[in-house]
Design a protein around this motif. Structure first.
Motif, PDB file in Angstrom:
ATOM      1  N   GLN A  78       6.249  -1.919  12.462  1.00 11.64           N
ATOM      2  CA  GLN A  78       5.516  -3.069  11.909  1.00 11.64           C
ATOM      3  C   GLN A  78       5.857  -3.360  10.449  1.00 11.64           C
ATOM      4  O   GLN A  78       5.279  -4.258   9.859  1.00 11.64           O
ATOM      5  CB  GLN A  78       4.006  -2.858  12.074  1.00 11.64           C
ATOM      6  CG  GLN A  78       3.567  -2.674  13.523  1.00 11.64           C
ATOM      7  CD  GLN A  78       3.977  -3.840  14.417  1.00 11.64           C
ATOM      8  OE1 GLN A  78       4.031  -4.977  13.972  1.00 11.64           O
ATOM      9  NE2 GLN A  78       4.297  -3.537  15.668  1.00 11.64           N
ATOM     10  N   GLY A  79       6.757  -2.597   9.849  1.00 12.04           N
ATOM     11  CA  GLY A  79       7.136  -2.846   8.470  1.00 12.04           C
ATOM     12  C   GLY A  79       6.670  -1.763   7.519  1.00 12.04           C
ATOM     13  O   GLY A  79       6.492  -0.614   7.922  1.00 12.04           O
ATOM     14  N   GLY A  80       6.470  -2.136   6.263  1.00 15.02           N
ATOM     15  CA  GLY A  80       6.126  -1.159   5.237  1.00 15.02           C
ATOM     16  C   GLY A  80       4.641  -1.015   5.018  1.00 15.02           C
ATOM     17  O   GLY A  80       3.847  -1.866   5.399  1.00 15.02           O
ATOM     18  N   SER A  81       4.260   0.092   4.398  1.00 17.02           N
ATOM     19  CA  SER A  81       2.878   0.315   3.982  1.00 17.02           C
ATOM     20  C   SER A  81       2.905   1.202   2.754  1.00 17.02           C
ATOM     21  O   SER A  81       3.952   1.460   2.188  1.00 17.02           O
ATOM     22  CB  SER A  81       2.065   0.954   5.108  1.00 17.02           C
ATOM     23  OG  SER A  81       2.507   2.274   5.320  1.00 17.02           O
ATOM     24  N   GLY A  82       1.741   1.682   2.349  1.00 16.37           N
ATOM     25  CA  GLY A  82       1.675   2.566   1.178  1.00 16.37           C
ATOM     26  C   GLY A  82       1.390   1.788  -0.087  1.00 16.37           C
ATOM     27  O   GLY A  82       1.708   0.602  -0.199  1.00 16.37           O
ATOM     28  N   ALA A  83       0.803   2.482  -1.057  1.00 16.30           N
ATOM     29  CA  ALA A  83       0.444   1.831  -2.316  1.00 16.30           C
ATOM     30  C   ALA A  83       1.674   1.233  -2.994  1.00 16.30           C
ATOM     31  O   ALA A  83       1.593   0.209  -3.678  1.00 16.30           O
ATOM     32  CB  ALA A  83      -0.241   2.837  -3.241  1.00 16.30           C
ATOM     33  N   GLY A  84       2.841   1.858  -2.782  1.00 18.40           N
ATOM     34  CA  GLY A  84       4.069   1.368  -3.398  1.00 18.40           C
ATOM     35  C   GLY A  84       4.561   0.061  -2.800  1.00 18.40           C
ATOM     36  O   GLY A  84       5.347  -0.662  -3.422  1.00 18.40           O
ATOM     37  N   CYS A  85       4.118  -0.251  -1.583  1.00 20.80           N
ATOM     38  CA  CYS A  85       4.630  -1.441  -0.886  1.00 20.80           C
ATOM     39  C   CYS A  85       4.303  -2.720  -1.664  1.00 20.80           C
ATOM     40  O   CYS A  85       5.192  -3.435  -2.127  1.00 20.80           O
ATOM     41  CB  CYS A  85       4.060  -1.482   0.529  1.00 20.80           C
ATOM     42  SG  CYS A  85       4.599  -2.896   1.512  1.00 20.80           S
ATOM     43  N   SER A  86       3.020  -2.988  -1.843  1.00 26.85           N
ATOM     44  CA  SER A  86       2.670  -4.217  -2.565  1.00 26.85           C
ATOM     45  C   SER A  86       3.026  -4.096  -4.040  1.00 26.85           C
ATOM     46  O   SER A  86       3.324  -5.098  -4.696  1.00 26.85           O
ATOM     47  CB  SER A  86       1.191  -4.546  -2.379  1.00 26.85           C
ATOM     48  OG  SER A  86       0.379  -3.511  -2.874  1.00 26.85           O
ATOM     49  N   ALA A  87       3.002  -2.875  -4.581  1.00 24.16           N
ATOM     50  CA  ALA A  87       3.343  -2.684  -5.995  1.00 24.16           C
ATOM     51  C   ALA A  87       4.785  -3.100  -6.257  1.00 24.16           C
ATOM     52  O   ALA A  87       5.086  -3.788  -7.237  1.00 24.16           O
ATOM     53  CB  ALA A  87       3.125  -1.227  -6.399  1.00 24.16           C
TER      54      ALA A  87
END
Lengths: 329, 329
Positions: free
Chosen positions: B269-278
């Motif tokens: 489904q793609g990316g996740s994690g706090a770093g994704c939107s950052a």
């Protein structure tokens, strides 16, 4: 400049506190809103009990203010469990915007500082800041399962089972938060995870010193400088460190961790955990402020920013301390 | 009222970003400040690599603003590791007051909201907010050690290896943070820890709706409504949920998790994690704002507030979403 002066003097409207059986045998017993006789608080796990205590503290804070949930603009909370689940799961029970914070055992003063900042700026009318901890959930997460019966070294502290909340608002009392001094991360290279007091004392010293410098105040301007959970040893270290920096806090310093248990010997250096300063400040210290026994207090909660992974990978313990100045106006 | 309007329009002065090899093969590759070829960033553990990326993002943000560390009044940071050790250990390297926050993968927008609030109120001139994550440290903390080679279900996402920081200040650019809308905890009863998109979409919907109601704006007032890391499935769910509530975000919604990897199929489904939107916001989206391709963006990072303990004890996944409105003025 690490200190914000709150010109509008946000008020402490109410507090709400709960503590475990062991804690209630000590100094906070006659001041907390709820004395637990069962440290599981009727829940099936210690984590759920911790969450329930925090939820209770938040609810009781709102009730003690004589307002309703819908009147609260924001909840600021955090705790010691991984991913601050006590705070997040507590927040689920309230229809209030939620800011998650983490500052280990200085979470109480960080939450109060942000809350006072938001109220002072006019962003909110009423904010609840709360935190808590539980001896048994902390032991199994940070140390060993209780069932192992590990021995404790003499420099260790006892994580407080308890939670405390405070409501900060624009008006509604004559006890105000006048300043907040934010901490820097201070690391003196301590690697002994059982010696939190020694690790955190330098952070408390750094923040107290910054506060005095920024405000032009001196130690004598405070009736009490109350640190979070340095414990007996950490408190002694802080007195030495501040003395070296030209500040004599001998006469007006107490540490929540040092005073929470009456029989310190049995609990080694005393109490610790986010719940320690949350319970002591919001019950015992607030009672003294209400009775005018204390009129100006510097509340300096302290936090050790370690994890089992960082310690396992050989890292030392970075620490922090956020301070808020509280005054009867 | 969950929304604060920032009358003084705090500005986004600079950003700093770093991403791993896999991420740089995707959409952010040409926009980040540093493209890693080694996902350990020269460190001995993934946790240390994560911390080093975050430290890099903070340093680069300060450097890109053309200022020095001493000019920064506050650092607001958090991450996904237990006790936010990446943030705390990064903060140790800077002589800047530090506020630890935790809001899972919505940490970026929570940090921006608090930072903008503090700058708007005149408490600070310059604040850096930053967060990050690492695929391998997240896998071993939240799921399984990589060495086990566990299979991934089709609804899963891939934790982004990367970090991003943003400097918010009183002046110094024409890109401003005009509003912040704080999230409530929303729990739709999802218990599948591999299906974060479904768990988080209702929180994003709730915050977008509150934002529109509080500001009197509509979806069409934004060039882009960019969510944090719902992934492809979560983004579809959000489109449905908002449609049900009378908001049509089909045309101007993208999700950072959905777009970060070019080959979504391979990353499920793609990316996740706090770093994704950052990383996506502070590189790709900011580039579009600087070039005026986008003029008004609602940045709605989303977080799943679970832990391995809460899931292990049978709890569902409470979620939250904080939004900030960003505008070329």
């Amino acid at each position: 400049m690490r200190t914000i002066e709150f010109k509008n003097k946000p008020r402490i409207i109410s507090t709400g506190t709960v503590a475990g059986p062991k804690e209630c045998a000590g100094i906070v017993g006659e001041y907390v809103d709820k004395r637990l006789t069962d440290d599981k608080f009727g829940e099936s796990t210690y984590e759920k009990a911790e969450c329930k205590m925090l939820t209770y503290a938040i609810s009781k804070t709102i009730e003690n203010a004589g307002v309703e949930e819908k009147d609260v603009d924001m909840l600021i909370s955090g705790d010691l469990l991984n991913q601050i689940i006590s705070a997040s799961f507590s927040a689920r029970d309230f229809d209030i915007p939620f800011l998650g914070v983490y500052s280990a055992c200085s979470t109480m003063s960080e939450g109060m500082a942000i809350g006072a900042g938001f109220v002072n700026a006019g962003y909110a009318d009423k904010i609840v800041s709360a935190t808590g901890s539980h001896f048994s959930s902390a032991e199994r997460q940070y140390r060993y399962p209780l069932e192992l019966g590990n021995t404790r070294p003499p420099q260790s502290q006892w994580t407080v089972t308890g939670a405390g909340g405070v409501m900060i608002g624009r008006e509604g009392s004559d006890i105000a938060i006048t300043h907040a001094t934010f901490g820097r991360v201070v690391d003196f290279g301590i690697t002994d995870v059982n010696n939190m007091g020694a690790a955190m004392a330098p952070a408390a010293c750094d923040t107290i010193r910054a506060h005095m410098k920024d405000t032009g105040r001196s130690v004598a301007d405070y009736d009490l400088i109350v640190t979070g959970d340095l414990g007996a040893l950490g408190s002694r270290i802080l007195k030495d460190l501040t003395w070296e920096k030209g500040m004599d806090i001998q006469k007006n310093h107490v540490d929540c961790g040092e005073i929470i248990y009456k029989v310190v010997e049995k609990e080694f250096q005393g109490g610790s955990g986010a719940g320690c300063s949350a319970v002591v400040f919001n019950s015992y210290i607030m009672d003294k402020l209400k009775k005018r026994t204390l009129k100006r207090v510097l509340f300096v909660a302290t936090g050790a920013l370690l994890s089992t992974v960082s310690s396992g990978q050989g890292e030392s313990i970075p620490c922090i301390s956020h301070a808020v100045a509280i005054e009867v106006i």
